[in-house]
Design a protein around this motif. Sequence first.
Motif, PDB file in Angstrom:
ATOM      1  N   GLY A  35       0.835  -1.197   0.000  1.00 55.15           N
ATOM      2  CA  GLY A  35       0.000   0.000   0.000  1.00 55.15           C
ATOM      3  C   GLY A  35       0.873   1.252   0.000  1.00 55.15           C
ATOM      4  O   GLY A  35       2.101   1.172  -0.079  1.00 55.15           O
ATOM      5  N   LYS A  36       0.224   2.392   0.115  1.00 57.70           N
ATOM      6  CA  LYS A  36       0.957   3.669   0.120  1.00 57.70           C
ATOM      7  C   LYS A  36       1.926   3.767   1.291  1.00 57.70           C
ATOM      8  O   LYS A  36       2.994   4.344   1.170  1.00 57.70           O
ATOM      9  CB  LYS A  36      -0.019   4.843   0.168  1.00 57.70           C
ATOM     10  N   GLU A  37       1.532   3.224   2.436  1.00 61.40           N
ATOM     11  CA  GLU A  37       2.388   3.330   3.624  1.00 61.40           C
ATOM     12  C   GLU A  37       3.720   2.605   3.414  1.00 61.40           C
ATOM     13  O   GLU A  37       4.782   3.154   3.708  1.00 61.40           O
ATOM     14  CB  GLU A  37       1.666   2.755   4.839  1.00 61.40           C
ATOM     15  N   GLU A  38       3.666   1.386   2.884  1.00 60.59           N
ATOM     16  CA  GLU A  38       4.909   0.642   2.629  1.00 60.59           C
ATOM     17  C   GLU A  38       5.766   1.346   1.587  1.00 60.59           C
ATOM     18  O   GLU A  38       6.986   1.421   1.720  1.00 60.59           O
ATOM     19  CB  GLU A  38       4.610  -0.791   2.156  1.00 60.59           C
ATOM     20  N   PHE A  39       5.098   1.889   0.555  1.00 58.04           N
ATOM     21  CA  PHE A  39       5.868   2.591  -0.472  1.00 58.04           C
ATOM     22  C   PHE A  39       6.502   3.854   0.078  1.00 58.04           C
ATOM     23  O   PHE A  39       7.651   4.170  -0.245  1.00 58.04           O
ATOM     24  CB  PHE A  39       4.994   2.933  -1.680  1.00 58.04           C
ATOM     25  N   SER A  40       5.783   4.600   0.904  1.00 59.02           N
ATOM     26  CA  SER A  40       6.347   5.842   1.434  1.00 59.02           C
ATOM     27  C   SER A  40       7.542   5.554   2.345  1.00 59.02           C
ATOM     28  O   SER A  40       8.507   6.313   2.356  1.00 59.02           O
ATOM     29  CB  SER A  40       5.289   6.675   2.156  1.00 59.02           C
ATOM     30  N   GLU A  41       7.502   4.441   3.098  1.00 53.71           N
ATOM     31  CA  GLU A  41       8.667   4.044   3.900  1.00 53.71           C
ATOM     32  C   GLU A  41       9.862   3.776   2.997  1.00 53.71           C
ATOM     33  O   GLU A  41      10.980   4.218   3.276  1.00 53.71           O
ATOM     34  CB  GLU A  41       8.357   2.790   4.720  1.00 53.71           C
ATOM     35  N   TYR A  42       9.626   3.057   1.894  1.00 52.43           N
ATOM     36  CA  TYR A  42      10.691   2.778   0.933  1.00 52.43           C
ATOM     37  C   TYR A  42      11.205   4.073   0.313  1.00 52.43           C
ATOM     38  O   TYR A  42      12.417   4.273   0.178  1.00 52.43           O
ATOM     39  CB  TYR A  42      10.191   1.837  -0.166  1.00 52.43           C
ATOM     40  N   ALA A  43      10.297   4.977  -0.081  1.00 56.30           N
ATOM     41  CA  ALA A  43      10.693   6.209  -0.767  1.00 56.30           C
ATOM     42  C   ALA A  43      11.534   7.105   0.140  1.00 56.30           C
ATOM     43  O   ALA A  43      12.513   7.704  -0.314  1.00 56.30           O
ATOM     44  CB  ALA A  43       9.452   6.960  -1.262  1.00 56.30           C
ATOM     45  N   VAL A  44      11.184   7.205   1.417  1.00 54.13           N
ATOM     46  CA  VAL A  44      11.967   8.022   2.355  1.00 54.13           C
ATOM     47  C   VAL A  44      13.351   7.403   2.548  1.00 54.13           C
ATOM     48  O   VAL A  44      14.367   8.106   2.542  1.00 54.13           O
ATOM     49  CB  VAL A  44      11.226   8.185   3.700  1.00 54.13           C
ATOM     50  N   LYS A  45      13.406   6.089   2.672  1.00 53.91           N
ATOM     51  CA  LYS A  45      14.691   5.399   2.810  1.00 53.91           C
ATOM     52  C   LYS A  45      15.551   5.607   1.558  1.00 53.91           C
ATOM     53  O   LYS A  45      16.748   5.877   1.642  1.00 53.91           O
ATOM     54  CB  LYS A  45      14.446   3.908   3.046  1.00 53.91           C
ATOM     55  N   ASP A  46      14.924   5.505   0.386  1.00 57.87           N
ATOM     56  CA  ASP A  46      15.632   5.714  -0.882  1.00 57.87           C
ATOM     57  C   ASP A  46      16.111   7.159  -1.004  1.00 57.87           C
ATOM     58  O   ASP A  46      17.209   7.414  -1.504  1.00 57.87           O
ATOM     59  CB  ASP A  46      14.715   5.357  -2.050  1.00 57.87           C
ATOM     60  N   LEU A  47      15.301   8.099  -0.540  1.00 60.55           N
ATOM     61  CA  LEU A  47      15.688   9.510  -0.575  1.00 60.55           C
ATOM     62  C   LEU A  47      16.912   9.752   0.291  1.00 60.55           C
ATOM     63  O   LEU A  47      17.832  10.466  -0.107  1.00 60.55           O
ATOM     64  CB  LEU A  47      14.522  10.380  -0.107  1.00 60.55           C
ATOM     65  N   LYS A  48      16.953   9.124   1.463  1.00 65.31           N
ATOM     66  CA  LYS A  48      18.126   9.257   2.342  1.00 65.31           C
ATOM     67  C   LYS A  48      19.368   8.717   1.647  1.00 65.31           C
ATOM     68  O   LYS A  48      20.428   9.332   1.698  1.00 65.31           O
ATOM     69  CB  LYS A  48      17.916   8.521   3.663  1.00 65.31           C
ATOM     70  N   GLU A  49      19.246   7.579   0.968  1.00 70.11           N
ATOM     71  CA  GLU A  49      20.393   6.993   0.272  1.00 70.11           C
ATOM     72  C   GLU A  49      20.805   7.844  -0.922  1.00 70.11           C
ATOM     73  O   GLU A  49      21.990   7.997  -1.204  1.00 70.11           O
ATOM     74  CB  GLU A  49      20.068   5.573  -0.179  1.00 70.11           C
TER      75      GLU A  49
END
Length: 113
Positions: free
Chosen positions: A33-47
Amino acid sequence: MPQPERRVRKRTGWKWAIVLIVILVVMAVLNPGKEEFSEYAVKDLKETLGTELAGGITELVAQPLVESFTLRDNYILFSMFSIPDIQNGKSLIGDRSANRKYLGLFKIIFIKL
């Protein structure tokens, strides 16, 4: 006159059908869902930025922000996510050409398209 010996063929097609059905059910249950994707996107943004976001405060702000801008197309077995491309100058929400697209599978796999 003796009867020729008949070969008995084992049917394994149903086993493969059951395995396929189990995989499809698991994919449907673990569709992100959106929640799992947003967790991934924030982690990817940090990287991508190569820096640590300032404590948990920035993550508390970044995740709901990313989640609010995320568009999700649910295809039952997988989902397609679109987010504005902030590195592109055309980061308008309504501009579909300025979006990054991702394929989401099993709640943990996100593939950039």
